[in-house]
Design a protein around this motif. Sequence first.
Motif, mmCIF file in Angstrom:
data_model
loop_
_atom_site.group_PDB
_atom_site.id
_atom_site.type_symbol
_atom_site.label_atom_id
_atom_site.label_comp_id
_atom_site.label_asym_id
_atom_site.label_seq_id
_atom_site.Cartn_x
_atom_site.Cartn_y
_atom_site.Cartn_z
ATOM 1 N N UNK A 48 0.828 -1.200 0.000
ATOM 2 C CA UNK A 48 0.000 0.000 0.000
ATOM 3 C C UNK A 48 0.869 1.259 0.000
ATOM 4 N N UNK A 49 0.324 2.313 -0.554
ATOM 5 C CA UNK A 49 1.022 3.595 -0.627
ATOM 6 C C UNK A 49 1.283 4.110 0.786
ATOM 7 N N UNK A 50 2.475 4.638 1.010
ATOM 8 C CA UNK A 50 2.847 5.162 2.337
ATOM 9 C C UNK A 50 1.973 6.337 2.747
ATOM 10 N N UNK A 51 1.417 7.057 1.809
ATOM 11 C CA UNK A 51 0.516 8.156 2.175
ATOM 12 C C UNK A 51 -0.709 7.629 2.911
ATOM 13 N N UNK A 52 -1.089 6.394 2.625
ATOM 14 C CA UNK A 52 -2.255 5.785 3.276
ATOM 15 C C UNK A 52 -1.877 5.190 4.630
ATOM 16 N N UNK A 53 -0.711 4.540 4.722
ATOM 17 C CA UNK A 53 -0.352 3.807 5.935
ATOM 18 C C UNK A 53 0.418 4.636 6.960
ATOM 19 N N UNK A 54 0.938 5.780 6.561
ATOM 20 C CA UNK A 54 1.760 6.598 7.470
ATOM 21 C C UNK A 54 0.935 7.158 8.622
ATOM 22 N N UNK A 133 12.909 5.806 2.644
ATOM 23 C CA UNK A 133 13.412 5.533 1.301
ATOM 24 C C UNK A 133 13.701 6.795 0.504
ATOM 25 N N UNK A 134 13.229 7.935 0.973
ATOM 26 C CA UNK A 134 13.347 9.219 0.286
ATOM 27 C C UNK A 134 12.616 9.201 -1.057
ATOM 28 N N UNK A 135 11.644 8.313 -1.183
ATOM 29 C CA UNK A 135 10.844 8.218 -2.398
ATOM 30 C C UNK A 135 9.799 9.331 -2.388
ATOM 31 N N UNK A 136 9.714 10.054 -3.505
ATOM 32 C CA UNK A 136 8.725 11.125 -3.610
ATOM 33 C C UNK A 136 7.348 10.499 -3.830
ATOM 34 N N UNK A 137 6.405 10.805 -2.935
ATOM 35 C CA UNK A 137 5.069 10.226 -2.993
ATOM 36 C C UNK A 137 4.038 11.193 -3.559
ATOM 37 N N UNK A 138 4.305 12.493 -3.398
ATOM 38 C CA UNK A 138 3.342 13.511 -3.843
ATOM 39 C C UNK A 138 4.106 14.807 -4.071
ATOM 40 N N UNK A 139 3.694 15.559 -5.093
ATOM 41 C CA UNK A 139 4.332 16.844 -5.367
ATOM 42 C C UNK A 139 3.303 17.820 -5.913
ATOM 43 N N UNK A 140 3.386 19.042 -5.408
ATOM 44 C CA UNK A 140 2.534 20.125 -5.903
ATOM 45 C C UNK A 140 3.430 21.269 -6.365
ATOM 46 N N UNK A 141 3.216 21.710 -7.592
ATOM 47 C CA UNK A 141 3.926 22.868 -8.105
ATOM 48 C C UNK A 141 3.052 24.089 -7.867
ATOM 49 N N UNK A 142 3.608 25.076 -7.180
ATOM 50 C CA UNK A 142 2.894 26.320 -6.900
ATOM 51 C C UNK A 142 3.233 27.286 -8.026
ATOM 52 N N UNK A 143 2.245 27.631 -8.846
ATOM 53 C CA UNK A 143 2.460 28.514 -9.976
ATOM 54 C C UNK A 143 2.019 29.924 -9.608
ATOM 55 N N UNK A 144 2.843 30.888 -9.915
ATOM 56 C CA UNK A 144 2.529 32.280 -9.594
ATOM 57 C C UNK A 144 1.715 32.886 -10.727
#
Length: 197
Positions: A48-54, A133-144
């Motif tokens: 399962x995704x770490x975002x769910x189990x964390x 693991x330093x695995x990227x699970x989620x990313x949001x780009x903030x656009x100006x």
Amino acid sequence: MPQSESSTEKRNVRAGRPRSLASGFALSLTLGLAVIPTAGQQTEPKRPNRLVTAKLICVTSMEDNLDQWILDDLRAWGKYRVTGDPEGADLVMRAYKPEKEPRYRVGREGIPQPKGERRELPALSVTVVDWVTNERLWEAEILNKKPKSQDAEPSPGPETQIYARGLKPDQLAQKLTRKLRDYVEGLEKQKAVGTKQ
């Protein structure tokens, strides 16, 4: 003096070469079938995704006290316990300003010239990574910039964008947390549907 067929055959077998094309095919087919699981065996379940189990998330320092607003919103959500220390946390949320690497093209007389870039870099990128693991699970780009009328709001996903022109830090934090929450809740629904089957 020519060697007998049996000594050539023995040398091929000792060297690991099959005796004939047919026996080589049979050997590769046997090895190939040994790797494929049979109908009675179960394959390893998908992790399962770490975002769910964390359980514990660390939000690192961000500009304009954005981290404090995000911490408040994450506490209100209640999915994760929040901390300021990344040591031992399940997840770490970080913000950074992406830097554009210069690209060059060869101009007249072999002189490198900067290559024009059409894509505007985000003002800020916020990522959630697995601390172990330093695995990227989620990313949001903030656009100006403001969204154009024909632009649809980017759907929540592992990579998303947020239009932030004119937003105060608390409003930006709410949008960030909402996008993360929508994505995590979508993952939880997928997990629930997968376990019912």
